[in-house]
Design an enzyme around this catalytic site. Structure first.
Site, PDB file in Angstrom:
ATOM      1  N   GLU B  51       7.650   1.366  -1.883  1.00  0.00           N
ATOM      2  CA  GLU B  51       7.767   1.616  -3.318  1.00  0.00           C
ATOM      3  C   GLU B  51       7.717   3.112  -3.533  1.00  0.00           C
ATOM      4  OE1 GLU B  51       5.620  -2.345  -5.247  1.00  0.00           O
ATOM      5  OE2 GLU B  51       4.605  -0.415  -5.341  1.00  0.00           O
ATOM      6  N   ASP B  62      -1.386   4.362 -15.072  1.00  0.00           N
ATOM      7  CA  ASP B  62      -1.896   4.905 -13.815  1.00  0.00           C
ATOM      8  C   ASP B  62      -3.270   5.526 -13.959  1.00  0.00           C
ATOM      9  OD1 ASP B  62       0.001   4.600 -11.578  1.00  0.00           O
ATOM     10  OD2 ASP B  62       1.382   5.517 -13.001  1.00  0.00           O
TER      11      ASP B  62
END
Lengths: 398, 268
Positions: B51, B62
């Site tokens: 990824e 995040d």
């Protein structure tokens, strides 16, 4: 024109704008909130309770004040001020906070979080959390904490925790991201009181509805005072909650010109302003698809405004839609124009407006002199300027 | 007809009775040349899917480790077109590892989905995981995606209701990323609870493989998670180590060894 008053679709789309662009973790909570809000707004008990707190606690209805001296000085249209600055906590933000805290209670959530830019929404949230005995955490960019120190202290006095956000440019956008991170982590126990007509569905619709009391009152009041509708209504647009709140009940009144005023900052150059319709393009930010200040790679641009509450890179999605439909016009006022208007209203009317609202006053100072004396303009004076006095004192020496 | 590398890889894993290992790094951290070398080292270490995080200015899903990585990547001049160039270069180097772009929707939206989908496929990208593009919002692009070799990788979270799982499962391709905890990306001391229960629920609705991530950071945790899913994702722990080693001359070798320890734990 009736369709303009209709709701967004089930996913919160206003034409190509709006929607639910959030991480999967939040989807169930947002759907739960949408469903509960739908039940609440059909529930007469909820409406009665909200009306009670708006009236007895916040101080509604607010006055529609004829600004006689401002009118004379500008020498054109009659100017009325919708005095949201007179509300408890000093701005329109409390309208939405009362609605959302009652919803949070219905959802059984005991912890409240919010973002704040200028601190007005943070103070309003801290206030309702105090009154309802809920735990409250407010996220605020460190730059805004410095320029709105008084509001930081007010929130703490009210028993809220204020968490400074040090990421990025340390203003409203980063505070929203941090609040969304908190919500993602604590979604089962926490309600996020988003302060503007922004973000994922149902917020743009729900916040608009909670703020529409401004426009409903103004409409009734102007009809009572003047026997007719105004020719124009002017409001500042950050996320766009005070403006959509006053505009929405007038959408079907085609002859009423609706004007949103964005923050022109130091001028329309990347990084120097927050006028999304002047320098932005279609993007997806913080839950919604709308006009965003971004570069060609889709990175969000820095913004600037003397007013912390307008200093944000995206605009509420319904505004983008109503602009496409040519129902609302958008313009901007620069920092200098807003500061001049701030002083002008103080000197001529004895009313110190919030720097945000001063942008609406600034545009009216250009507009009203060009209008006929029998014409009528309403300015949504969305907040009072006490919070800004210290900041302005550093810019303008008297 | 050509097949998607992700489908191919999971078919091979299934045939071998093995679990998959998915590694996440932020593209362009510390720069795109390092990303290319790390990808090659990861392939040698046995990573099944890479990824590549597309850095975004406002990464609201995040935690701090990935936020800082995105900041460094943006500072090094990383853009979506340059990431596609990097994938193209990897394929030219003979890299056969499936690659997923892990992104916020805005950079792709700005690039234009109509252009992005064919460009990504041509560069050698196999999947797009857009964190803030839930299944409910994909309608305008569904036909475009379905007609392409690019899989949209969907997320499922602990808060996802059963009816949503069913709807997401219908759209799913490549693999489903099960976000094992409520919260943002980041390393955790302890694994989330009820991973087994949720992956079982997902498996009831689809045969698409499930990869579990968020908060998995050690070989022990990876091994435990692998019991309940077809693959395990490790992100922040790798990103954090890249940051700490970025000045070391043998950063790529050290990272290869670290990732191999995670791969081995999953493959045991």
């Amino acid at each position: 024109m009736q369709k303009l008053k209709s709701q967004p679709d089930k996913q919160g789309h206003f034409g190509p704008y709006g929607g639910m662009f959030v991480p999967e973790t939040l989807m169930s909570a947002l759907q739960e909130l949408t469903a509960e809000y739908d039940r609440a707004r059909k529930d007469s008990k909820f409406k009665r309770e909200l009306d009670y707190y708006l009236r007895e606690y916040a101080g509604r209805p607010t006055r529609l004040y004829f600004a006689e001296r401002l009118t004379r000085e500008l020498g054109g249209a009659k100017i009325y001020l919708k005095r949201e600055d007179m509300l408890h906590t000093g701005a329109h933000k409390i309208n939405n906070c009362l609605g959302q805290v009652l919803l949070a209670r219905r959802l059984g959530k005991r912890r409240i979080i919010a973002e704040t830019g200028a601190g007005q929404h943070g103070v309003a949230t801290a206030t309702v959390a105090a009154m309802f005995g809920m735990e409250c955490v407010i996220y605020m960019g460190e730059v805004d904490m410095a320029r709105q120190a008084l509001n930081v202290y007010r929130m703490r006095l009210l028993g809220s925790k204020v968490v400074g956000v040090s990421a990025g440019q340390r203003t409203l956008k980063e505070a929203i991201s941090e609040a969304m991170r908190d919500w993602t982590t604590n979604v089962r126990t926490t309600h996020y009181i988003l302060g503007s007509a922004l973000g994922s569905h149902p917020y743009p619709m729900m916040v608009r509805d909670f703020q529409s009391c401004i426009g409903r009152e103004a409409r009734r009041q102007i009809l009572a005072k003047e026997g007719r509708l105004p020719d124009a209504i002017v409001a500042c647009v950050g996320g766009g909650s005070n403006s959509i709140g006053i505009f929405h009940p007038f959408l079907a009144d085609k002859k009423v010109q609706l004007i949103g005023v964005e923050a022109g900052g130091r001028g329309i150059r990347p990084g120097d302003h927050a006028a999304r319709f002047a320098g932005g393009s279609l993007g997806v930010l913080q839950g919604t698809r709308t006009y965003v200040l971004q570069n060609t790679d889709g990175q969000i641009e820095l913004t600037h405004s003397v007013s912390a509450g307008l200093d944000y890179a995206a605009v509420g999605p319904e505004h983008a839609w109503l602009r496409d439909l040519k129902r609302i016009e958008y313009t901007y006022a620069t920092d200098d124009e807003a500061l001049r208007a701030f002083r002008f209203l103080a000197e001529k009317e004895g009313i110190i407006p919030a720097l945000e609202s001063a942008h609406a006053v600034a545009h009216t100072m250009k507009l009203a002199p060009k209008m006929k004396k029998r014409q009528i303009v309403i300015i949504n004076l969305s907040g009072r300027g006490d919070k800004d006095v210290q900041q302005v004192a550093e810019i303008v020496k008297l | 007809m050509a097949t998607n590398r992700i489908d191919q890889r999971f078919a091979e894993l299934r045939a071998r009775g093995q679990k998959g290992f998915v590694a996440y790094i932020t593209a362009g951290d510390p720069d795109l040349d390092a990303t290319r070398r790390l990808a090659l080292a990861f392939e040698r270490a046995g990573v099944d899917v890479l990824e590549l995080g597309v850095p975004f200015s406002d990464p609201l899903a995040d935690g701090v480790v990935n936020q800082l990585a995105a900041e460094r990547a943006l500072k090094s001049g990383t853009t979506l077109p340059k990431i596609l160039d990097t994938v193209r270069a990897l394929r030219a180097d003979g890299c056969r590892m499936p690659i997923v772009l892990f992104t916020y929707f805005n950079p792709v939206h700005r690039y234009g989905m109509e252009k992005f989908v064919p460009d990504a496929v041509a560069a050698g990208v196999d999947g797009m995981l857009a964190l803030d593009l839930p299944a409910d919002e994909t309608e305008p692009w569904r036909k475009l995606l379905e007609a392409s070799l690019l899989h949209q990788i969907h997320l499922i979270a602990p808060t996802t209701t059963e009816s949503r799982i069913a709807a997401i499962a219908k759209q799913a391709g490549g693999f489903i990323y099960y976000v094992s905890r409520e919260g943002v990306t980041g390393m955790q001391q302890q694994l989330a609870t009820n991973i087994a229960g949720m992956t079982a629920k997902i498996h009831k609705h689809t045969r698409v493989p499930v990869a579990v991530g968020f908060g998995v950071s050690t070989p022990e945790q990876a091994r435990a998670v692998a019991q309940h899913a077809e693959a395990v994702v490790v992100g922040s722990a790798i990103v954090d180590r890249v940051a700490k080693l970025s000045a070391a001359p043998d950063m790529v070798e050290q990272m290869g060894a670290f990732v191999k320890s995670l791969v081995d734990a999953v493959k045991q």
